[in-house]
Design an enzyme around this catalytic site. Structure first.
Site, PDB file in Angstrom:
ATOM      1  N   SER A  68      -1.663  27.496  -4.136  1.00 27.91           N
ATOM      2  CA  SER A  68      -1.354  28.914  -4.334  1.00 27.91           C
ATOM      3  C   SER A  68      -1.922  29.454  -5.642  1.00 27.91           C
ATOM      4  CB  SER A  68       0.159  29.136  -4.306  1.00 27.91           C
ATOM      5  OG  SER A  68       0.691  28.674  -3.090  1.00 27.91           O
ATOM      6  N   SER A 125      12.868   6.748 -13.339  1.00 24.28           N
ATOM      7  CA  SER A 125      11.758   7.493 -13.916  1.00 24.28           C
ATOM      8  C   SER A 125      11.617   8.862 -13.254  1.00 24.28           C
ATOM      9  CB  SER A 125      10.467   6.690 -13.762  1.00 24.28           C
ATOM     10  OG  SER A 125       9.350   7.502 -14.009  1.00 24.28           O
ATOM     11  N   SER A 126      11.693   8.889 -11.905  1.00 22.66           N
ATOM     12  CA  SER A 126      11.542  10.160 -11.195  1.00 22.66           C
ATOM     13  C   SER A 126      12.655  11.124 -11.556  1.00 22.66           C
ATOM     14  CB  SER A 126      11.581   9.945  -9.684  1.00 22.66           C
ATOM     15  OG  SER A 126      10.559   9.114  -9.291  1.00 22.66           O
ATOM     16  N   ASP A 144       6.443  22.797 -25.554  1.00 20.72           N
ATOM     17  CA  ASP A 144       6.371  21.433 -25.007  1.00 20.72           C
ATOM     18  C   ASP A 144       7.360  21.386 -23.854  1.00 20.72           C
ATOM     19  OD1 ASP A 144       6.374  18.535 -24.623  1.00 20.72           O
ATOM     20  OD2 ASP A 144       5.442  18.444 -26.603  1.00 20.72           O
ATOM     21  N   TRP A 196       7.478  -0.051   3.935  1.00 22.56           N
ATOM     22  CA  TRP A 196       8.030   0.623   2.757  1.00 22.56           C
ATOM     23  C   TRP A 196       9.433   1.119   3.033  1.00 22.56           C
ATOM     24  CZ3 TRP A 196       9.128   5.877   1.277  1.00 22.56           C
ATOM     25  CH2 TRP A 196       9.049   6.794   2.308  1.00 22.56           C
ATOM     26  N   ARG A 201       1.577   0.391  15.299  1.00 17.60           N
ATOM     27  CA  ARG A 201       1.234   0.272  13.892  1.00 17.60           C
ATOM     28  C   ARG A 201       1.768  -1.057  13.336  1.00 17.60           C
ATOM     29  NH1 ARG A 201       5.640   4.228  10.936  1.00 17.60           N
ATOM     30  NH2 ARG A 201       4.560   3.529   9.078  1.00 17.60           N
ATOM     31  N   HIS A 213      13.253  11.928   4.152  1.00 18.22           N
ATOM     32  CA  HIS A 213      12.621  13.177   4.558  1.00 18.22           C
ATOM     33  C   HIS A 213      12.438  14.141   3.401  1.00 18.22           C
ATOM     34  CE1 HIS A 213      10.373  15.277   7.416  1.00 18.22           C
ATOM     35  NE2 HIS A 213      10.864  16.373   6.892  1.00 18.22           N
ATOM     36  N   HIS A 268       0.846  -1.202   0.000  1.00 17.38           N
ATOM     37  CA  HIS A 268       0.000   0.000   0.000  1.00 17.38           C
ATOM     38  C   HIS A 268       0.879   1.249   0.000  1.00 17.38           C
ATOM     39  CE1 HIS A 268      -2.881   3.043   1.310  1.00 17.38           C
ATOM     40  NE2 HIS A 268      -2.152   3.260   2.388  1.00 17.38           N
ATOM     41  N   LYS A 314       3.556  30.030   4.799  1.00 11.93           N
ATOM     42  CA  LYS A 314       2.687  29.656   3.696  1.00 11.93           C
ATOM     43  C   LYS A 314       1.220  29.648   4.127  1.00 11.93           C
ATOM     44  CE  LYS A 314       4.338  27.298   0.375  1.00 11.93           C
ATOM     45  NZ  LYS A 314       5.110  28.326  -0.316  1.00 11.93           N
ATOM     46  N   TYR A 340       8.752  15.855   1.324  1.00 14.75           N
ATOM     47  CA  TYR A 340       8.503  17.206   0.807  1.00 14.75           C
ATOM     48  C   TYR A 340       8.327  17.193  -0.699  1.00 14.75           C
ATOM     49  CZ  TYR A 340       9.343  18.772   5.483  1.00 14.75           C
ATOM     50  OH  TYR A 340       9.240  18.950   6.824  1.00 14.75           O
ATOM     51  N   HIS A 346      14.907  12.674  12.807  1.00 12.43           N
ATOM     52  CA  HIS A 346      13.709  12.711  13.664  1.00 12.43           C
ATOM     53  C   HIS A 346      12.805  11.508  13.395  1.00 12.43           C
ATOM     54  CE1 HIS A 346      11.549  15.448  10.506  1.00 12.43           C
ATOM     55  NE2 HIS A 346      11.317  14.187  10.255  1.00 12.43           N
ATOM     56  N   HIS A 347      13.092  10.741  12.339  1.00  8.98           N
ATOM     57  CA  HIS A 347      12.348   9.496  12.116  1.00  8.98           C
ATOM     58  C   HIS A 347      12.896   8.369  12.972  1.00  8.98           C
ATOM     59  CE1 HIS A 347      10.126  10.965   8.562  1.00  8.98           C
ATOM     60  NE2 HIS A 347      11.186  11.712   8.396  1.00  8.98           N
ATOM     61  N   GLU A 351      11.994  13.257   0.523  1.00 11.62           N
ATOM     62  CA  GLU A 351      10.937  12.597  -0.241  1.00 11.62           C
ATOM     63  C   GLU A 351       9.548  13.052   0.217  1.00 11.62           C
ATOM     64  OE1 GLU A 351      10.565  10.669  -2.784  1.00 11.62           O
ATOM     65  OE2 GLU A 351       8.531   9.911  -2.477  1.00 11.62           O
ATOM     66  N   THR A 366       6.603  26.910   6.951  1.00 13.97           N
ATOM     67  CA  THR A 366       5.280  26.346   6.683  1.00 13.97           C
ATOM     68  C   THR A 366       4.197  27.295   7.180  1.00 13.97           C
ATOM     69  OG1 THR A 366       6.291  24.198   7.037  1.00 13.97           O
ATOM     70  CG2 THR A 366       3.923  24.238   6.841  1.00 13.97           C
TER      71      THR A 366
END
Lengths: 175, 526
Positions: free
Chosen positions: B269, B170-171, B107, B143, B451, B254, B78, B332, B258, B303-304, B256, B329
């Site tokens: 925006s 690809s990314s 293009d 993951w 979890r 991390h 998932h 924003k 963002y 922090h993870h 990632e 943040t």
């Protein structure tokens, strides 16, 4: 616009590809960087291995408890434990303790012990003169072996530390 | 923005009439944008179905429907599918569709690379999905693929690694294309500080992608060599260190997260000023805030992993650096609020999704601040509180922004207005059910529910029943989304070029639907 867009696009793409290539290398560079960082700071409980003779000065006024923990990875069919669970030492004094390992199988097995010191700030101050963890240990079928560790704590050990835990985990050296 | 469109002329050469040749070999940014978006929607339903398997099992304590191993495969798949298959390709698809028509470019800068970047994805996800049918099943270690647990993966292991490699390639190709388009193909007169914010958000995202996707590729390559070639990067028996894997993974991980939210900031925006009929309150501060968030993302990864046994100095550094992210943040969020202040607001579906984004993403941001507090994190770590946190920023955050973008630009893409009544219904169903799904998880987590476990203690039952009902409601509501899109593609009220009366930007100077070739002569932005 001095150049046609297609060559500018190609140049931008190549520059970005170079960045991507460098970052791929950086991922691998993190491996030695991490080791260097841990060695310099003593983080992660890493212990410096071979050391010179103990410091001349001994601090009789201070006693520190050193505890011993013996673990083995579940893939290694050995019994492994310290003879003494804990000793009390003066910083600067050299001490030898013994761990016992016993091979429970009918085949010779080679193991490798990985040390760790807690708390982390003590790891730079625990010096080993001799240790079974310096080399791989081979046990013959059903062999029981006493393995000494000779160590001292240097007197620079932070005053807040009154207990140091030295843990070993034995792994099957052949994975 | 005043635009001289008198010099525009549109090519009349249309798409290739052969269906397969058109979609397989297309280098047209609009075709590829549509392909990316359709692929993303497909993955959203596949990943969502897996989420429903998880929620069905968790409806009641005890083991009812699936084996624990399969449950773990579902949580892992998932996450991988939603992150790499749904959210990221959706943003790449939006960038494909929108950047050329927002910047006045004919293009994307590298159209063939664009085609290749997309067509890698079906292969990557075929590799990943076929692991469900392999001996040992799909990857089940989460993951994050933490070593040494991930080493227990069965035959699926190399499939997972190579799928990740392909997704990364690809990314990176997508990111290089976006950066080259933005840097080189802006219309004459469009300076960087006159760019639409979606372009700014994507420019910064593309640099994040180029910087961190290769690090993930390196990490999974090390897993591969540890498993098959006798290296010991993460194997303690060989002198390696499993904690090192976590550092490398989160150095990627991390930034990632963002990557999955900065384009959302760009979308919102655009939508909020349109429906407030006011200019964005502070354009420059929005750009600087995006840059600051991107920079901070590189120095907060640990922090993870507050609970791995870091020294006090490390815990403090990562705690304070993480809390610092709340500043840009906040800039924003207050910018969006100030944009709406005394605006002539109207509440069409895109605006509703954008408003829900601001409100619900901020809830996710606040729970993130709670998690940043190291001593508190020791309680929250690996609990459902974390699950609630990141689903709030990713579902009513990233996914809602994508839905908002689809409703906002769908008339430009298809030439038809979508069904506003059904759109509003979809919004309210989604918003009610998403909160019913994820809000109770905060409480279950604070009370101690861990979890990634298919069973739980009895006292968590009520929260889990609510979450499961919410999840099925949310999942079924998305069928309505699919129906609305199909209905809009097939027909409906004709859309004007302007579509929304408050809309501002080059794409709204084009007719609806946007012709196959646009801005072959660049417009002049004054």
């Amino acid at each position: 616009m001095a150049q046609p867009p297609s060559s500018r696009n190609a140049r931008t793409a190549i520059r970005l590809l170079v960045i991507a290539g460098v970052m791929f290398g950086f991922g691998f560079a993190l491996v030695p960087l991490y080791d260097v960082f841990c060695d310099i700071t003593g983080l992660n409980g890493r212990v410096e291995l071979a050391q010179a003779a103990p410091a001349a000065s001994m601090d009789d006024s201070r006693e520190v408890t050193v505890e011993f923990v013996a673990n083995r990875n579940q893939s290694l069919p050995w019994r492994f434990e310290p003879v003494q669970d804990r000793v009390t030492v003066h910083p600067g004094a050299t001490r030898t303790v013994v761990f016992v390992a016993e091979n429970l199988q009918d085949v010779a097995i080679t193991g490798r012990a990985v040390p760790s010191v807690t708390p982390g700030e003590a790891s730079r101050h625990l010096h080993k003169v001799e240790c079974f963890c310096f080399t791989e240990q081979e046990l013959a079928p059903r062999e029981r072996k006493e393995m000494p560790v000779t160590f001292y704590l240097d007197p620079d050990l932070p005053a807040s530390v009154d207990t140091v835990t030295l843990a070993y985990t034995f792994f099957d050296a052949n994975g | 923005m005043s635009v001289d469109i008198s010099v525009q002329e549109h090519h009349h050469e249309g798409p290739d009439p052969n269906f397969f040749r058109r979609w397989l070999t297309t280098t047209n940014h609009k075709d590829l944008g549509s392909l990316y978006l359709m692929f993303s929607l497909l993955m959203f339903f596949i990943g969502g179905t897996m989420a429903l398997v998880i929620r069905a099992e968790l409806f009641q304590p005890g083991l009812q429907l699936v084996r624990p191993e399969f449950f773990n495969q579902m949580t892992t798949m998932h996450a991988l599918i939603m992150v790499f298959g749904a959210v990221m390709p959706a943003f790449v698809g939006l960038s494909n569709w929108l950047l050329p028509i927002q910047l006045g470019a004919p293009d994307m800068a590298l159209p063939r690379l664009n085609n290749w970047g997309f067509w890698i994805l079906p292969f990557a996800f075929s590799l990943l999905l076929m692991t469900l049918f392999l001996p040992g099943g799909a990857p089940a270690s989460g993951w994050t693929m933490y070593a040494p647990l991930v080493m227990q993966t069965g035959a699926a292991f190399p499939f997972m690694i190579f799928a990740i490699h392909l997704m990364g390639i690809s990314s990176i190709m997508g990111a290089i294309n976006v950066a080259a388009t933005i840097l080189n193909l802006r219309a004459p007169g469009m300076t960087l500080m006159k760019m639409p914010l979606f372009a700014w958000a994507w420019l910064i995202t593309s640099f994040l992608l180029v910087a961190v996707m290769p690090v993930l590729a390196g990490a999974v390559t090390m897993l591969l060599t540890d498993r098959y070639f006798g290296t010991s990067f993460f194997n303690a028996a060989g002198g390696g260190d499993p904690v090192l894997y976590q550092h490398i993974f989160w150095f990627f991980g991390h930034p990632e997260v963002y990557i999955m939210i900065l384009p959302a900031f760009g979308i919102v925006s655009h939508i909020i000023p349109t429906f407030a009929r006011k200019r964005l309150f502070g354009y420059a501060s929005m750009v600087y805030a995006l840059g600051a968030i991107a920079f901070l993302s590189f120095i907060v990864w640990a922090h993870h992993m507050f609970t791995v046994g870091m020294p006090l100095a490390g815990e403090l550094f990562f705690m304070f650096a993480t809390m610092l992210i709340a500043v840009p943040t906040g800039v924003k969020v207050f910018n969006w609020l100030a944009t709406m202040w005394r605006g002539s607001l109207s509440f069409e579906t895109p605006m509703l999704f954008a408003l829900a984004f601001v409100f619900l993403f901020t809830i996710g941001g606040f729970s993130g601040l709670m998690l940043a507090v190291t001593p508190a994190d020791f309680q929250y770590h690996d609990s459902y509180f974390v699950v609630a946190h990141f689903h709030y920023v990713l579902v009513p955050g990233a996914v809602f922004s994508i839905m908002a973008a689809v409703y906002f630009w769908l008339p430009k893409w298809t030439g038809h207005m979508y069904d506003e009544r059904l759109g509003k219904l979809h919004f309210w169903l989604s918003t009610i059910f998403v909160n019913l799904t994820f809000f109770p998880m905060h409480f279950a987590g604070l009370a101690g529910m861990p979890r990634r476990i298919p069973d739980y203690a009895l006292q968590f039952t009520t929260w889990n029943e609510m979450a499961s009902i919410g999840a099925f409601g949310f999942g079924l509501s998305q069928l309505l989304f699919l129906y609305i899109i199909v209905k809009c593609v097939r027909g409906g009220e004709k859309a004007t070029a302007q579509v929304w009366d408050g809309a501002d930007g080059l794409e709204w100077t084009l007719p609806s639907p946007a012709p196959y070739h646009t801005f072959t002569t660049p417009p002049v932005v004054r």
